[in-house]
Design an enzyme around this catalytic site. Structure first.
Site, PDB file in Angstrom:
ATOM      1  N   SER A 141       0.882  -1.178   0.000  1.00 60.64           N
ATOM      2  CA  SER A 141       0.000   0.000   0.000  1.00 60.64           C
ATOM      3  C   SER A 141       0.912   1.219   0.000  1.00 60.64           C
ATOM      4  O   SER A 141       2.098   1.107   0.337  1.00 60.64           O
ATOM      5  CB  SER A 141      -0.844  -0.018   1.284  1.00 60.64           C
ATOM      6  OG  SER A 141      -1.469   1.232   1.502  1.00 60.64           O
ATOM      7  N   TYR A 154      -1.958  -1.031  10.417  1.00 60.94           N
ATOM      8  CA  TYR A 154      -1.990  -1.169   8.951  1.00 60.94           C
ATOM      9  C   TYR A 154      -0.667  -0.681   8.355  1.00 60.94           C
ATOM     10  O   TYR A 154      -0.061  -1.352   7.516  1.00 60.94           O
ATOM     11  CB  TYR A 154      -3.173  -0.378   8.382  1.00 60.94           C
ATOM     12  CG  TYR A 154      -3.408  -0.602   6.902  1.00 60.94           C
ATOM     13  CD1 TYR A 154      -3.962  -1.790   6.440  1.00 60.94           C
ATOM     14  CD2 TYR A 154      -3.061   0.368   5.966  1.00 60.94           C
ATOM     15  CE1 TYR A 154      -4.177  -2.001   5.078  1.00 60.94           C
ATOM     16  CE2 TYR A 154      -3.276   0.165   4.609  1.00 60.94           C
ATOM     17  CZ  TYR A 154      -3.837  -1.029   4.170  1.00 60.94           C
ATOM     18  OH  TYR A 154      -4.045  -1.242   2.831  1.00 60.94           O
ATOM     19  N   LYS A 158       1.943  -3.073   6.326  1.00 60.86           N
ATOM     20  CA  LYS A 158       2.242  -2.868   4.899  1.00 60.86           C
ATOM     21  C   LYS A 158       3.721  -2.543   4.694  1.00 60.86           C
ATOM     22  O   LYS A 158       4.293  -2.894   3.654  1.00 60.86           O
ATOM     23  CB  LYS A 158       1.326  -1.790   4.315  1.00 60.86           C
ATOM     24  CG  LYS A 158      -0.142  -2.233   4.251  1.00 60.86           C
ATOM     25  CD  LYS A 158      -0.336  -3.500   3.397  1.00 60.86           C
ATOM     26  CE  LYS A 158      -1.786  -3.870   3.208  1.00 60.86           C
ATOM     27  NZ  LYS A 158      -1.982  -5.068   2.373  1.00 60.86           N
TER      28      LYS A 158
HETATM   29  N1  LIG Z   1      -8.743  -0.337  -1.256  1.00 62.29           N
HETATM   30  C1  LIG Z   1      -7.695   0.441  -1.092  1.00 62.29           C
HETATM   31  O1  LIG Z   1      -7.797   1.672  -1.147  1.00 62.29           O
HETATM   32  C2  LIG Z   1      -6.347  -0.182  -0.888  1.00 62.29           C
HETATM   33  C3  LIG Z   1      -5.207   0.649  -0.936  1.00 62.29           C
HETATM   34  C4  LIG Z   1      -3.959   0.075  -0.742  1.00 62.29           C
HETATM   35  C5  LIG Z   1      -3.842  -1.287  -0.501  1.00 62.29           C
HETATM   36  N2  LIG Z   1      -4.964  -2.061  -0.449  1.00 62.29           N
HETATM   37  C6  LIG Z   1      -4.787  -3.480  -0.193  1.00 62.29           C
HETATM   38  O2  LIG Z   1      -5.341  -4.193  -1.267  1.00 62.29           O
HETATM   39  C7  LIG Z   1      -5.724  -5.503  -0.821  1.00 62.29           C
HETATM   40  C8  LIG Z   1      -7.142  -5.760  -1.283  1.00 62.29           C
HETATM   41  O3  LIG Z   1      -7.975  -4.802  -0.661  1.00 62.29           O
HETATM   42  P1  LIG Z   1      -9.420  -4.382  -1.245  1.00 62.29           P
HETATM   43  O4  LIG Z   1      -9.454  -2.934  -1.401  1.00 62.29           O
HETATM   44  O5  LIG Z   1      -9.779  -5.265  -2.367  1.00 62.29           O
HETATM   45  O6  LIG Z   1     -10.300  -4.693   0.057  1.00 62.29           O
HETATM   46  P2  LIG Z   1     -11.463  -5.765   0.264  1.00 62.29           P
HETATM   47  O7  LIG Z   1     -11.804  -5.693   1.707  1.00 62.29           O
HETATM   48  O8  LIG Z   1     -12.534  -5.535  -0.741  1.00 62.29           O
HETATM   49  O9  LIG Z   1     -10.740  -7.141  -0.076  1.00 62.29           O
HETATM   50  C9  LIG Z   1      -9.869  -7.784   0.809  1.00 62.29           C
HETATM   51  C10 LIG Z   1     -10.193  -9.261   0.761  1.00 62.29           C
HETATM   52  O10 LIG Z   1      -9.273  -9.955   1.620  1.00 62.29           O
HETATM   53  C11 LIG Z   1     -10.013 -10.959   2.263  1.00 62.29           C
HETATM   54  N3  LIG Z   1      -9.376 -11.369   3.519  1.00 62.29           N
HETATM   55  C12 LIG Z   1      -9.264 -10.649   4.653  1.00 62.29           C
HETATM   56  N4  LIG Z   1      -8.714 -11.387   5.616  1.00 62.29           N
HETATM   57  C13 LIG Z   1      -8.473 -12.608   5.077  1.00 62.29           C
HETATM   58  C14 LIG Z   1      -7.932 -13.805   5.580  1.00 62.29           C
HETATM   59  N5  LIG Z   1      -7.516 -13.917   6.853  1.00 62.29           N
HETATM   60  N6  LIG Z   1      -7.818 -14.869   4.750  1.00 62.29           N
HETATM   61  C15 LIG Z   1      -8.256 -14.793   3.467  1.00 62.29           C
HETATM   62  N7  LIG Z   1      -8.780 -13.676   2.936  1.00 62.29           N
HETATM   63  C16 LIG Z   1      -8.894 -12.601   3.735  1.00 62.29           C
HETATM   64  C17 LIG Z   1     -11.371 -10.338   2.528  1.00 62.29           C
HETATM   65  O11 LIG Z   1     -12.374 -11.326   2.773  1.00 62.29           O
HETATM   66  C18 LIG Z   1     -11.602  -9.533   1.275  1.00 62.29           C
HETATM   67  O12 LIG Z   1     -12.349 -10.229   0.298  1.00 62.29           O
HETATM   68  C19 LIG Z   1      -5.537  -5.507   0.687  1.00 62.29           C
HETATM   69  O13 LIG Z   1      -4.306  -6.127   1.018  1.00 62.29           O
HETATM   70  C20 LIG Z   1      -5.489  -4.026   1.031  1.00 62.29           C
HETATM   71  O14 LIG Z   1      -4.784  -3.773   2.212  1.00 62.29           O
HETATM   72  C21 LIG Z   1      -6.211  -1.549  -0.648  1.00 62.29           C
END
Ligand SMILES: NC(=O)c1ccc[n+]([C@@H]2O[C@H](COP(=O)([O-])OP(=O)(O)OC[C@H]3O[C@@H](n4cnc5c(N)ncnc54)[C@H](O)[C@@H]3O)[C@@H](O)[C@H]2O)c1
Length: 252
Positions: A141, A154, A158
């Site tokens: 991230s 977080y 990250k």
């Molecule tokens: N959305 C943003 O703005 C953003 C920005 C930077 C990084 N990220 C990162 O991107 C990745 C995806 O995030 P997203 O935005 O799609 O969020 P999201 O919440 O839609 O998706 C995350 C997925 O991870 C799954 N998950 C959580 N804990 C888990 C576990 N213990 N075992 C298996 N699966 C698990 C959840 O069920 C969910 O479907 C994450 O690592 C998040 O930190 C997101």
């Protein structure tokens, strides 16, 4: 960029970025083993759509080594190889300052976001070493590059993903295996909504003004970066952090 004939494992596959990536990979011809928590709703990747028959869904919790081994075994039994691993599952955790952030809060987020990524690497890398090929993309991230207020666990988790990426890439590069990470800025969807609610800016008219692009990214934009890093066109990209953030981290 075709992914025809490639086998990919994608974790967090029912989520915003993960499901967009599953759909894009299937469209581009990959076989996909899609992993998410047992309680997840997989309907966004199992309905109608191009090449959806190539998607296998397997519930698994990224924190548990036996469940990680099980999804790796599924990929091997079904397809005999793993070309691409998108190690993407993660949570945002509570939006609290450090004085309210509990040890349990911290341990939980490190367990999913950092230990989960480590377990994925540990299970997939030996297979890629045997193949002498493979590409892993971990999801960090912009919070893996710089700090932010109200989500210390977080940010720490990250930063750990960036470190895991660099260390694993150094151990893997001579074996023709690549390990990169992506560092998204805010991507429109439920995770950034909960951040904005936690910071009290969800209803602000200028909610996105802190991003130089003046908008949030889209999950399909992230998916295309993952497809590039997973595919053969990025063959000399290794050990790097790829920001996708509308210039957020370009600011002083
Ligand atoms: N959305 C943003 O703005 C953003 C920005 C930077 C990084 N990220 C990162 O991107 C990745 C995806 O995030 P997203 O935005 O799609 O969020 P999201 O919440 O839609 O998706 C995350 C997925 O991870 C799954 N998950 C959580 N804990 C888990 C576990 N213990 N075992 C298996 N699966 C698990 C959840 O069920 C969910 O479907 C994450 O690592 C998040 O930190 C997101």
């Amino acid at each position: 960029m075709s992914l025809e004939g490639k086998t990919a494992i994608i974790t967090g596959a029912a989520g915003n970025i993960g499901s967009a990536t599953v759909r894009l990979f299937a469209e581009r011809g990959a076989n996909v083993v899609a992993i998410d928590q047992p309680s997840s709703d997989f309907s966004s990747i199992t309905g109608d759509g191009p090449n959806r028959a190539s998607i296998i869904v397997q519930p698994a919790d990224a924190r548990y080594p036996d469940q990680v081994s099980a999804y790796v075994d599924t990929a091997m039994q079904r397809f005999g190889r793993i070309d691409i691993f998108f190690n993407n599952a993660g949570i945002i955790g509570p939006m609290k300052f450090i004085d309210d952030y509990t040890l349990d809060d911290f341990r939980t987020i490190m367990d999913i976001n950092a230990t989960g990524v480590f377990l994925g690497l540990k299970a997939v890398l030996p297979i890629m070493y045997q193949q002498t090929s493979g590409s892993i993309i971990n999801t960090a991230s912009v919070a893996g590059i710089a700090g932010s207020q109200g989500s210390i666990g977080y940010v720490a988790s990250k930063h750990a993903v960036v470190g895991l990426t660099r260390a694993a890439a150094l151990e893997s590069a001579a074996r023709n295996v690549r390990v990169n990470c992506i560092a998204p800025g805010p991507i429109a969807g439920p995770m950034i909504d909960s951040v904005d609610r936690g910071l009290g800016r969800y209803d602000a008219p200028d909610r996105m003004a802190y991003v130089p692009a003046n908008r949030y990214g889209r999950p399909d934009e992230v998916a295309r970066l993952v497809a590039f890093l997973g595919g053969d066109e990025s063959g000399f990209c290794n050990g790097a952090v790829y920001t996708i953030d509308g210039a957020k981290t370009a600011e002083i």
